[in-house]
Design a protein around this motif. Structure first.
Motif, mmCIF file in Angstrom:
data_model
loop_
_atom_site.group_PDB
_atom_site.id
_atom_site.type_symbol
_atom_site.label_atom_id
_atom_site.label_comp_id
_atom_site.label_asym_id
_atom_site.label_seq_id
_atom_site.Cartn_x
_atom_site.Cartn_y
_atom_site.Cartn_z
ATOM 1 N N ASP A 25 -1.941 -7.879 2.543
ATOM 2 C CA ASP A 25 -1.817 -8.536 1.243
ATOM 3 C C ASP A 25 -2.931 -8.109 0.293
ATOM 4 O OD1 ASP A 25 -0.544 -10.820 -0.391
ATOM 5 O OD2 ASP A 25 -2.667 -11.362 -0.368
ATOM 6 N N MET A 60 -1.829 -5.078 -1.949
ATOM 7 C CA MET A 60 -0.469 -5.113 -2.480
ATOM 8 C C MET A 60 -0.241 -4.068 -3.573
ATOM 9 S SD MET A 60 -0.260 -8.505 -4.913
ATOM 10 C CE MET A 60 -0.534 -9.697 -3.607
ATOM 11 N N GLU A 61 -1.221 -3.885 -4.452
ATOM 12 C CA GLU A 61 -1.059 -2.888 -5.513
ATOM 13 C C GLU A 61 -0.996 -1.488 -4.926
ATOM 14 O OE1 GLU A 61 -3.407 -1.124 -9.447
ATOM 15 O OE2 GLU A 61 -4.436 -2.486 -8.068
ATOM 16 N N LEU A 77 -0.409 -0.425 -1.846
ATOM 17 C CA LEU A 77 0.732 -0.154 -0.968
ATOM 18 C C LEU A 77 2.028 -0.013 -1.759
ATOM 19 C CD1 LEU A 77 -0.201 -2.558 1.947
ATOM 20 C CD2 LEU A 77 -0.091 -0.065 2.069
ATOM 21 N N THR A 78 2.193 -0.812 -2.793
ATOM 22 C CA THR A 78 3.391 -0.692 -3.625
ATOM 23 C C THR A 78 3.434 0.672 -4.305
ATOM 24 O OG1 THR A 78 3.419 -3.079 -4.005
ATOM 25 C CG2 THR A 78 4.678 -1.717 -5.542
ATOM 26 N N LEU A 79 2.292 1.117 -4.814
ATOM 27 C CA LEU A 79 2.234 2.438 -5.441
ATOM 28 C C LEU A 79 2.520 3.542 -4.427
ATOM 29 C CD1 LEU A 79 -0.992 1.932 -7.603
ATOM 30 C CD2 LEU A 79 1.356 2.022 -8.445
ATOM 31 N N TYR A 113 4.143 3.486 -1.370
ATOM 32 C CA TYR A 113 5.500 3.562 -0.834
ATOM 33 C C TYR A 113 6.538 3.836 -1.916
ATOM 34 C CZ TYR A 113 3.478 1.688 3.469
ATOM 35 O OH TYR A 113 2.718 1.498 4.592
ATOM 36 N N THR A 114 6.364 3.241 -3.073
ATOM 37 C CA THR A 114 7.324 3.466 -4.155
ATOM 38 C C THR A 114 7.260 4.903 -4.653
ATOM 39 O OG1 THR A 114 7.107 1.144 -4.813
ATOM 40 C CG2 THR A 114 8.094 2.654 -6.424
#
Length: 404
Positions: A212, A215-216, A218-220, A222-223
């Motif tokens: 957690d 979050m920023e 990991l989102t960047l 994987y996306t």
């Protein structure tokens, strides 16, 4: 302002009783957040005390009191019990019946073996809020694996992404974040109980907390379908995903960090033709070149010179403080984030509750307790007679710091 005019933080959780079956840092810190907010937190610990009483980083003790323990156990009461003693069950049943919240961070299965698992507790107190914090989760392939901050930093990807080579954070960041998340969930469950009358089963883990925190990033990652090679970068750069100059740089007399700023603006501030020549580059694609060049431009300059050049252009930067600098930082002093409390024959400096409520920081109402310091008063509140308390003590079920 006189003492009587000093604002007092409201006790938002006043009237809420929390039983804390916690040790190490994640659980005790979560319970301390709740205690700071006014909850009556009873630390239920073994007769020889919780783990954090017997260990302290850098061998830091005040007399024989662990500074590690002091850091996360203020505003609590302590009752010390032999949880396996035949006579302890009566005490535990009354404690559970009196509680609104139970919080525990033992390994999965331990509370069940002690007869204090969720189902057993719910049979006594149907509306209980029961919060568990584990290393990796109550179930799953890593259920029984030891969970500790460093191990989770490694497994969650935090170390791999933090430096140009795997880098450990300078504190138990995952433990502390996990504690805040657990306190957040318990606070939300207390609010929900006001309208529904129902309890909640809350499950947290260090592993989820470590993820957690990112979050920023990991989102960047994987996306954007990135690969691990993306982590490689000039050592001055702070993250793998920010453009230059985002990172840390050495001056002649200090280190500074520079946040997101246009390269052209920094070139103007430093009057550097070399950086002006890089102003049109893609600051992410060419981040290594820009960071390396900036480090060379900054190296001969001192902090006062850089500050005088950066401030007029509103460049985002900051000097890198060490702990000695932080202790006298004017904003830290103004925020009241540190306080000194008496401990044993000396004193300890602790970090206050991080939030203000109605303009005030919650006070230290109770010093970190001695083992079993409040056992007599707690058992008396539960209806045990002085004779029963004496018998529990003499039979070995109860430990008291000041037996009558």
């Amino acid at each position: 302002m006189t003492d009587c005019e000093t604002p007092q933080a409201p006790r938002l959780l006043d009237g809420i009783r929390v039983l804390s079956f916690c040790h190490y840092l994640q659980g005790p810190a979560a319970a301390q957040y709740l205690a700071d907010m006014g909850a009556d937190v009873i630390k239920v610990e073994p007769k020889n005390g919780a783990f954090e009483r017997h260990w302290s980083g850098a061998n830091t003790y005040v007399d024989d009191v662990s500074a590690f323990f002091v850091s996360a156990n203020r505003n609590k009461r302590s009752v010390a019990l032999d949880l396996k003693h035949k006579d302890t069950r009566r005490v535990l049943d009354r404690l559970v019946a009196s509680a609104d919240v139970i919080i525990e961070n033992y390994r999965p299965g331990v509370m069940e073996r002690l007869g204090l698992g969720y189902e057993a507790v719910k049979a006594i107190r149907p509306d209980i809020i029961y919060a568990s914090a584990t290393g990796f989760g109550a179930d799953g392939p890593l259920r029984d694996k030891p969970g500790q901050d460093l191990l989770v930093q490694a497994r969650s990807g935090l170390m791999a992404s933090t430096g140009s080579t795997p880098t450990v954070t300078g504190c138990a960041a995952v433990d502390q974040h996990g504690a805040a998340l657990l306190a957040m969930g318990i606070s939300a469950a207390c609010f929900a109980k006001l309208s529904t009358g129902k309890g909640t089963r809350i499950e947290g883990s260090l592993f989820n907390a470590g993820i957690d925190m990112q979050m920023e990033a990991l989102t960047l990652y994987y996306t954007g379908e990135r690969s691990r090679e993306r982590f490689a970068r000039d050592p001055h750069l702070g993250t793998w995903f920010h453009e230059a100059p985002y990172g840390v740089y050495q001056l002649s007399d200090a280190f500074i960090v520079i946040s997101l700023n246009p390269v052209a603006k920094i070139a103007e501030a430093l009057d550097s033709d070399r950086l002006r020549g890089m102003a049109s580059l893609d600051a992410y694609a060419e981040r290594d070149r820009i960071a390396a060049a900036l480090s060379e431009v900054l190296a001969p300059l001192d902090f006062a010179t850089v500050a005088a050049r950066f401030d007029p252009l509103a460049i985002w930067y900051e000097k890198v403080n060490d702990y000695d600098d932080l202790r006298v930082d004017p904003q830290a002093i103004y925020n009241g984030i540190f306080t000194t409390i008496p401990v044993a024959g000396g004193e300890a400096t602790i970090v206050n509750h991080p939030l203000k409520y109605d303009g005030a920081v919650p006070s230290v109402r109770r010093l970190p307790p001695k083992i079993g310091e409040h056992g007599q008063e707690i058992l008396a509140e539960l209806g045990f007679s002085p004779e029963e308390i004496d018998r529990l003590f003499s039979d070995g079920a109860l430990a008291l710091s000041n037996p009558s």
